[in-house]
Design a protein around this motif. Structure first.
Motif, PDB file in Angstrom:
ATOM      1  N   CYS A  89       0.841  -1.188   0.000  1.00 38.68           N
ATOM      2  CA  CYS A  89       0.000   0.000   0.000  1.00 38.68           C
ATOM      3  C   CYS A  89       0.881   1.244   0.000  1.00 38.68           C
ATOM      4  CB  CYS A  89      -0.922   0.002   1.218  1.00 38.68           C
ATOM      5  SG  CYS A  89      -2.077   1.380   1.231  1.00 38.68           S
ATOM      6  N   HIS A  90       0.657   2.114  -0.999  1.00 40.79           N
ATOM      7  CA  HIS A  90       1.382   3.378  -1.084  1.00 40.79           C
ATOM      8  C   HIS A  90       0.462   4.567  -0.838  1.00 40.79           C
ATOM      9  CE1 HIS A  90       4.413   0.816  -2.673  1.00 40.79           C
ATOM     10  NE2 HIS A  90       3.913   0.713  -3.890  1.00 40.79           N
ATOM     11  N   GLU A  91      -0.768   4.292  -0.408  1.00 39.02           N
ATOM     12  CA  GLU A  91      -1.759   5.352  -0.200  1.00 39.02           C
ATOM     13  C   GLU A  91      -2.415   5.164   1.165  1.00 39.02           C
ATOM     14  OE1 GLU A  91      -3.900   8.178   0.187  1.00 39.02           O
ATOM     15  OE2 GLU A  91      -3.108   8.273  -1.874  1.00 39.02           O
ATOM     16  N   HIS A  92      -2.156   6.093   2.087  1.00 38.10           N
ATOM     17  CA  HIS A  92      -2.637   5.946   3.464  1.00 38.10           C
ATOM     18  C   HIS A  92      -4.161   5.836   3.533  1.00 38.10           C
ATOM     19  CE1 HIS A  92      -2.890   6.369   7.787  1.00 38.10           C
ATOM     20  NE2 HIS A  92      -3.702   7.411   7.638  1.00 38.10           N
ATOM     21  N   GLU A  93      -4.873   6.490   2.635  1.00 42.64           N
ATOM     22  CA  GLU A  93      -6.335   6.466   2.679  1.00 42.64           C
ATOM     23  C   GLU A  93      -6.887   5.060   2.517  1.00 42.64           C
ATOM     24  OE1 GLU A  93     -10.281   8.638   0.718  1.00 42.64           O
ATOM     25  OE2 GLU A  93      -8.322   8.906  -0.226  1.00 42.64           O
ATOM     26  N   VAL A  94      -6.183   4.207   1.794  1.00 41.17           N
ATOM     27  CA  VAL A  94      -6.634   2.817   1.647  1.00 41.17           C
ATOM     28  C   VAL A  94      -6.731   2.153   3.013  1.00 41.17           C
ATOM     29  CG1 VAL A  94      -6.088   0.547   0.700  1.00 41.17           C
ATOM     30  CG2 VAL A  94      -5.701   2.596  -0.687  1.00 41.17           C
ATOM     31  N   GLU A  95      -5.675   2.285   3.816  1.00 39.76           N
ATOM     32  CA  GLU A  95      -5.665   1.671   5.144  1.00 39.76           C
ATOM     33  C   GLU A  95      -6.719   2.295   6.051  1.00 39.76           C
ATOM     34  OE1 GLU A  95      -4.104  -0.911   5.564  1.00 39.76           O
ATOM     35  OE2 GLU A  95      -2.104  -0.901   4.668  1.00 39.76           O
ATOM     36  N   THR A  96      -7.028   3.568   5.837  1.00 41.13           N
ATOM     37  CA  THR A  96      -8.055   4.241   6.627  1.00 41.13           C
ATOM     38  C   THR A  96      -9.445   3.735   6.270  1.00 41.13           C
ATOM     39  OG1 THR A  96      -6.693   6.237   6.783  1.00 41.13           O
ATOM     40  CG2 THR A  96      -9.042   6.486   7.232  1.00 41.13           C
ATOM     41  N   LEU A  97      -9.692   3.479   4.979  1.00 39.82           N
ATOM     42  CA  LEU A  97     -11.014   3.067   4.528  1.00 39.82           C
ATOM     43  C   LEU A  97     -11.318   1.600   4.818  1.00 39.82           C
ATOM     44  CD1 LEU A  97     -11.138   4.879   1.069  1.00 39.82           C
ATOM     45  CD2 LEU A  97     -12.641   5.336   3.017  1.00 39.82           C
ATOM     46  N   LEU A  98     -10.326   0.736   4.769  1.00 45.85           N
ATOM     47  CA  LEU A  98     -10.580  -0.709   4.878  1.00 45.85           C
ATOM     48  C   LEU A  98     -11.412  -1.106   6.103  1.00 45.85           C
ATOM     49  CD1 LEU A  98      -7.424  -2.694   3.670  1.00 45.85           C
ATOM     50  CD2 LEU A  98      -9.658  -2.486   2.587  1.00 45.85           C
ATOM     51  N   PRO A  99     -11.103  -0.602   7.305  1.00 50.75           N
ATOM     52  CA  PRO A  99     -11.916  -1.024   8.464  1.00 50.75           C
ATOM     53  C   PRO A  99     -13.357  -0.531   8.417  1.00 50.75           C
ATOM     54  CG  PRO A  99      -9.821  -0.031   9.161  1.00 50.75           C
ATOM     55  CD  PRO A  99      -9.982   0.265   7.711  1.00 50.75           C
TER      56      PRO A  99
END
Length: 268
Positions: free
Chosen positions: A117-127
């Motif tokens: 993952c190179h985009e922090h928003e991805v990790e924020t959205l997943l949960p």
């Protein structure tokens, strides 16, 4: 790789590592999300590795215009029959599914984790994605019970007329909506047909003998097996739907659904 919540077989892990090698340094993509049976902990030794690859806006637009939204490769796997199976998505899709995705789309992210993952928003959205839509739960419960009620009634009509097609159709619909009712009762996302039985087996709150009744209906659809399944959910709790209300719901929401200009696919 973000640590998954389930144990992963070594040959599946190797396939994931090769996915990272293949796409992790490609600036057209910002993340790979592992989903499917591998992420959920249901994988068999021969299971494929399902993933979603998040493209940049420009790359997604290019692929969308050319109908190039799937990646299926056998060369990244070293086990018999193995392959990786991916859908190309963009950040807008992740935002949409987190905001208003339907149950199967949300359920696809249950247990999902990023391989890179190179985009922090991805990790924020997943949960925020695999979350049961609480605000709509009561309406769903009434709708699922009403549909199960109607399909049980239809089984009786089909048996009376000896209509084999309608018996099969009503039985599968009764199984589906009785199952969806139990999932909603437990606040469990509906994972679409393939994983419905697994989700029901895992759901803690259900009538005694529900799974055996479900299997009996699927194996030998009849008025008797339909009555056993429907009776189990009817007696399990008060669903807040009288018989007349169930008939009226079906008339207004199913038989008359064409009136809103968007009939279901089977009624086109």
């Amino acid at each position: 790789m973000k640590s998954p919540t389930t144990a992963i077989a070594e040959h599946h892990r190797r396939a994931i590592d090769r996915l990272v090698e293949a796409y992790g340094d490609d600036d057209r993509f910002v993340a790979v999300i592992i989903g499917g049976s591998v992420a959920k902990g249901y994988a068999r030794p021969d299971s494929d590795v399902d993933f979603m690859i998040v493209a940049t806006d420009a790359e997604y637009a290019r692929r969308d215009a050319s109908d190039d939204l799937f990646i299926n490769r056998t060369d990244l796997c070293d086990y018999a029959g193995g392959f990786v199976d991916g859908k190309v998505i963009d950040m807008a899709y992740l935002r949409d599914v987190a905001g208003f995705g339907n149950e199967p789309s949300r359920a696809a992210f249950t247990g999902a984790f990023t391989a890179f993952c190179h985009e922090h928003e991805v990790e924020t959205l997943l949960p925020a994605i695999p979350v049961y839509p609480e605000e709509d739960r009561d309406r769903r419960i009434r709708a699922f019970y009403s549909m199960a009620f109607i399909q049980h009634w239809l089984m009786g009509e089909a048996a009376r007329h000896g209509n084999a097609y309608t018996i099969q159709r009503a039985a599968s619909q009764l199984a589906l909506f009785a199952g969806r009712l139990i999932l909603a009762h437990n606040r469990v996302l509906y994972p679409y047909h393939k994983w419905l039985k697994q989700a029901l087996e895992d759901a803690p709150g259900k009538p005694e003998g529900f799974m055996s009744s479900l299997d009996a209906l699927n194996t030998a659809p009849s008025l008797e097996t339909a009555g056993r399944l429907f009776g189990s959910i009817r007696e399990f709790r008060d669903w807040g739907v009288e018989d007349l209300a169930a008939y009226l719901w079906f008339m207004r929401e199913v038989e008359w659904d064409w009136r809103d200009g968007k009939p279901s696919l089977e009624d086109l």
